[in-house]
Design an enzyme around this catalytic site. Structure first.
Site, PDB file in Angstrom:
ATOM      1  N   ASP A   1     102.277  38.648 135.414  1.00  0.00           N
ATOM      2  CA  ASP A   1     101.015  39.065 134.802  1.00  0.00           C
ATOM      3  C   ASP A   1     100.355  37.784 134.299  1.00  0.00           C
ATOM      4  O   ASP A   1     100.712  37.275 133.235  1.00  0.00           O
ATOM      5  CB  ASP A   1     101.270  40.040 133.650  1.00  0.00           C
ATOM      6  CG  ASP A   1      99.987  40.439 132.948  1.00  0.00           C
ATOM      7  OD1 ASP A   1      98.964  40.645 133.627  1.00  0.00           O
ATOM      8  OD2 ASP A   1     100.000  40.542 131.696  1.00  0.00           O
TER       9      ASP A   1
ATOM     10  N   GLU B   1      99.537  40.241 139.620  1.00  0.00           N
ATOM     11  CA  GLU B   1      98.355  41.071 139.396  1.00  0.00           C
ATOM     12  C   GLU B   1      97.103  40.320 139.830  1.00  0.00           C
ATOM     13  O   GLU B   1      96.976  39.117 139.586  1.00  0.00           O
ATOM     14  CB  GLU B   1      98.256  41.450 137.918  1.00  0.00           C
ATOM     15  CG  GLU B   1      97.202  42.499 137.641  1.00  0.00           C
ATOM     16  CD  GLU B   1      97.273  43.021 136.227  1.00  0.00           C
ATOM     17  OE1 GLU B   1      96.256  42.906 135.521  1.00  0.00           O
ATOM     18  OE2 GLU B   1      98.331  43.543 135.831  1.00  0.00           O
TER      19      GLU B   1
ATOM     20  N   ASP C   1     102.780  41.802 127.585  1.00  0.00           N
ATOM     21  CA  ASP C   1     102.662  40.922 128.756  1.00  0.00           C
ATOM     22  C   ASP C   1     103.886  41.036 129.667  1.00  0.00           C
ATOM     23  O   ASP C   1     103.760  41.090 130.888  1.00  0.00           O
ATOM     24  CB  ASP C   1     102.444  39.463 128.332  1.00  0.00           C
ATOM     25  CG  ASP C   1     101.116  39.274 127.626  1.00  0.00           C
ATOM     26  OD1 ASP C   1     100.076  39.587 128.234  1.00  0.00           O
ATOM     27  OD2 ASP C   1     101.107  38.821 126.465  1.00  0.00           O
TER      28      ASP C   1
END
Length: 183
Positions: A10, A69, A141
């Site tokens: 991420d 992502e 996160d």
């Protein structure tokens, strides 16, 4: 039955989350998760920290593949550009280690983990905790990164199946793009 180790990322300029899971058949197992924090340094120094941090995670945990992502467009174009650069540093570390890299939107990750694309961060954390049988909630996160890895674990089978049937689809005038069937 073979086991595959998946690294989820991420990306973020201040905090980049990472999460590792193992998939054996349909069973998922938690390996590790955490964050790579950058200091309030110059942009090049922050990117270097992300590059080196992801590289260290790869050396430590030896993943078989990775998923990251995709960047979404913010209201603030400058923020989008900075996030894209952080993502680029992470991707460079992944491909430098010869890992295949899959990309998923936040919507795809939320759908893959929670079952709905408009889920909030708390719902993602709860489902990651449940899916991986964790004793507590991971940080947001790290949970997002684990969610990316989970999404890839579930989507990887579908993408592999689609690639196997792609020649037959092509004969019918269809094709697969980005994991979707296009006529």
């Amino acid at each position: 039955m073979s086991t595959i180790r998946i690294l989820g990322i991420d990306p973020g300029l201040r905090t980049t989350g990472f999460g590792l899971i193992e998939k054996t058949g349909h069973h998922l197992r938690y390996v590790a998760s955490g964050t790579i924090q950058t200091k309030e340094d110059s942009l090049p120094e922050r990117l270097k920290t992300i590059l080196q941090g992801v590289g260290e995670v790869i050396r430590t945990y030896q993943p078989d593949c990775a998923a990251i992502e995709k960047v979404f467009v913010n209201v603030n174009p400058q923020s989008t550009l900075l996030l894209g650069q952080a993502r680029g540093a992470a991707i460079c570390a992944l491909v430098s280690a010869n890992l295949s890299v899959a990309e998923y939107t936040a919507l795809q990750v939320k759908q893959g983990v929670v079952g709905k694309g408009r889920a909030d961060k708390t719902q993602v954390q709860d489902m990651v905790q449940r899916l991986l049988s964790l004793s507590g909630k991971p940080g947001s996160d790290a949970a997002d990164a684990l969610g990316v890895a989970i999404c890839h674990a579930h989507s990887g089978d579908t993408l592999a199946t689609l690639s196997q049937i792609a020649p037959e689809l092509a004969r019918k005038g269809l094709r697969v793009k980005g994991g979707r069937l296009i006529g």
